[in-house]
Design a protein around this motif. Structure first.
Motif, PDB file in Angstrom:
ATOM      1  N   ILE A  11       0.838  -1.210   0.000  1.00 54.95           N
ATOM      2  CA  ILE A  11       0.000   0.000   0.000  1.00 54.95           C
ATOM      3  C   ILE A  11       0.866   1.251   0.000  1.00 54.95           C
ATOM      4  O   ILE A  11       0.644   2.195  -0.769  1.00 54.95           O
ATOM      5  N   LEU A  12       1.884   1.257   0.851  1.00 55.58           N
ATOM      6  CA  LEU A  12       2.772   2.412   0.910  1.00 55.58           C
ATOM      7  C   LEU A  12       3.507   2.612  -0.394  1.00 55.58           C
ATOM      8  O   LEU A  12       3.671   3.736  -0.884  1.00 55.58           O
TER       9      LEU A  12
ATOM     10  N   GLU B 289       2.490   1.777  -3.422  1.00 55.32           N
ATOM     11  CA  GLU B 289       1.580   2.294  -4.434  1.00 55.32           C
ATOM     12  C   GLU B 289       1.350   3.799  -4.246  1.00 55.32           C
ATOM     13  O   GLU B 289       1.289   4.562  -5.226  1.00 55.32           O
ATOM     14  N   GLU B 290       1.214   4.244  -3.008  1.00 60.21           N
ATOM     15  CA  GLU B 290       0.995   5.662  -2.770  1.00 60.21           C
ATOM     16  C   GLU B 290       2.246   6.467  -3.123  1.00 60.21           C
ATOM     17  O   GLU B 290       2.159   7.548  -3.699  1.00 60.21           O
ATOM     18  N   LYS B 291       3.429   5.944  -2.750  1.00 61.78           N
ATOM     19  CA  LYS B 291       4.665   6.625  -3.099  1.00 61.78           C
ATOM     20  C   LYS B 291       4.830   6.707  -4.615  1.00 61.78           C
ATOM     21  O   LYS B 291       5.286   7.721  -5.152  1.00 61.78           O
ATOM     22  N   ARG B 292       4.469   5.640  -5.309  1.00 56.09           N
ATOM     23  CA  ARG B 292       4.598   5.639  -6.771  1.00 56.09           C
ATOM     24  C   ARG B 292       3.680   6.685  -7.395  1.00 56.09           C
ATOM     25  O   ARG B 292       4.064   7.406  -8.315  1.00 56.09           O
ATOM     26  N   LYS B 293       2.426   6.803  -6.868  1.00 56.67           N
ATOM     27  CA  LYS B 293       1.494   7.812  -7.385  1.00 56.67           C
ATOM     28  C   LYS B 293       2.009   9.218  -7.115  1.00 56.67           C
ATOM     29  O   LYS B 293       1.872  10.107  -7.959  1.00 56.67           O
ATOM     30  N   GLN B 294       2.601   9.416  -5.952  1.00 60.11           N
ATOM     31  CA  GLN B 294       3.161  10.734  -5.642  1.00 60.11           C
ATOM     32  C   GLN B 294       4.298  11.073  -6.596  1.00 60.11           C
ATOM     33  O   GLN B 294       4.421  12.194  -7.063  1.00 60.11           O
TER      34      GLN B 294
ATOM     35  N   HIS C 213       4.264  16.966  -0.105  1.00 57.90           N
ATOM     36  CA  HIS C 213       3.219  16.074  -0.616  1.00 57.90           C
ATOM     37  C   HIS C 213       3.311  14.732   0.107  1.00 57.90           C
ATOM     38  O   HIS C 213       3.429  13.684  -0.518  1.00 57.90           O
TER      39      HIS C 213
ATOM     40  N   SER D 280       2.274  11.375   1.917  1.00 55.34           N
ATOM     41  CA  SER D 280       1.153  10.464   1.728  1.00 55.34           C
ATOM     42  C   SER D 280       0.280  10.422   2.973  1.00 55.34           C
ATOM     43  O   SER D 280       0.763  10.460   4.090  1.00 55.34           O
ATOM     44  N   SER D 281      -1.022  10.336   2.739  1.00 60.86           N
ATOM     45  CA  SER D 281      -1.931  10.194   3.872  1.00 60.86           C
ATOM     46  C   SER D 281      -1.747   8.846   4.554  1.00 60.86           C
ATOM     47  O   SER D 281      -2.120   8.657   5.692  1.00 60.86           O
ATOM     48  N   HIS D 282      -1.156   7.892   3.788  1.00 55.33           N
ATOM     49  CA  HIS D 282      -0.925   6.561   4.353  1.00 55.33           C
ATOM     50  C   HIS D 282       0.466   6.462   4.954  1.00 55.33           C
ATOM     51  O   HIS D 282       0.896   5.409   5.399  1.00 55.33           O
TER      52      HIS D 282
END
Length: 338
Positions: free
Chosen positions: A57-58, A60-65, A78, A80-82
């Motif tokens: 999960i972390l 995927e969020e880092k990749r989107k950022q 920026h 991540s909320s996660h």
């Protein structure tokens, strides 16, 4: 079981991850060397899915950022909320996995801020000034004895039997030297800068209310510009009204207006001045707060005072002959500018 971490590049030596499925069990994670590309973690089999899921999960969020903002997106701007997942699992080590280390400062108790209205005159706004304020501030001083401090809620686990545990919250406090608050007189100097605006604040860090277990708050002086009998401030412009007689309105006049610092503003009219007429004097307003070399305007509105005594018939006829002005009677909507 081994798990290859291909997400983060942060130093860590040891952490424990809680098994959400079995609240009484804890998953021990040993990280070999630096937690970087290719690092390996020794994880028990029943915890593998938990760790793998959270890291995925972390990731995927880092990749989107990264896709949205680039490398800058992975910095504080920026987050991540996660990003606090690992703070939840790893406790104090959580900030190494994307959490903000400055969040720890939020746990430091802090005294209340004090806001004090500081009244200043328009003359001070125009020229600037230094104002001394005497403050009686409570200061913490050491006293005999001990006291409870840094009290907090902690979870305590009690074993009730084989495989049975009970978790309860209890208040835990440290023991600190005793303190007492003593008033001390302090003189603070506030600089009233030219062009300062109403409502602006001048902060004095650490001069607010004290906290025996933490940091004192701040003292902030909030500017309150007093009303002036001659000038009205609007932005950097000054407004004033001048009353002239009917004769002056018709024949012209000269006069001087005393400004806020005492210099004279010369006003001269050789034309007819109508009631409500305005005259702009550029550069005679207030200095701009950001650039004192720039000044606003002085806007003068003229009022015409008519004679209080009634005219005789001969005087009325004389004015008609002198002005040679016929009757002008027009009804219109003045508020709409017609």
């Amino acid at each position: 079981m081994w798990f290859s971490a291909s997400v983060l590049k942060l130093p860590l030596t040891f952490a424990a991850i809680r098994n959400e499925g079995q609240h009484s069990n804890w998953c021990r994670v040993t990280i070999f060397g630096r937690f970087s590309l290719g690092a390996k973690l020794a994880i028990s089999a029943d915890c593998y899915e938990i760790v793998a899921r959270e890291i995925h999960i972390l990731y995927e969020e880092k990749r989107k950022q990264y896709d949205a903002y680039g490398e800058e997106g992975l910095k504080d701007g920026h987050q991540s909320s996660h990003g606090d997942i690992f703070s939840h699992f790893f406790g104090d080590f959580g900030f190494m996995f994307g959490g903000n280390p400055r969040q720890q400062d939020r746990n430091i108790p802090r005294g209340s801020d004090i806001i004090v209205d500081l009244e200043v005159t328009l003359e001070e706004v125009y020229s600037g000034n230094f104002v001394e304020v005497v403050r009686n501030k409570p200061v913490a001083r050491q006293a005999p004895g001990k006291r409870k401090c840094n009290c907090r809620q902690e979870m305590r686990t009690t074993q009730l039997g084989p495989g049975r545990f009970q978790m309860t919250q209890e208040v835990v406090c440290d023991e600190c030297p005793n303190v007492k608050l003593v008033n001390e007189e302090r003189t603070l100097e506030v600089e009233i800068e030219p062009g300062v605006r109403d409502g602006m604040e001048y902060p004095f860090i650490g001069e607010g209310e004290p906290h025996v277990d933490g940091e004192p708050g701040d003292l902030r002086f909030r500017i309150k510009v007093l009303k002036h009998p001659v000038f009205e401030r609007r932005g950097d412009d000054l407004y004033t009204n001048v009353t002239i007689s009917l004769v002056e309105a018709l024949t012209g006049f000269e006069m001087d207006i005393a400004h806020l610092d005492g210099h004279k503003v010369h006003v001269a009219r050789d034309k007819i001045t109508k009631p409500g007429a305005k005259l702009w004097k550029k550069g005679e307003g207030l200095p701009n707060f950001d650039n004192n070399n720039i000044k606003g305007s002085l806007i003068i509105t003229f009022d015409v005072e008519f004679p209080k005594e009634q005219l005789t018939n001969d005087q009325r006829e004389g004015l008609k002959q002198l002005l040679k002005q016929g009757s002008v009677q027009k009804v219109y909507n003045g508020l709409q500018g017609y």
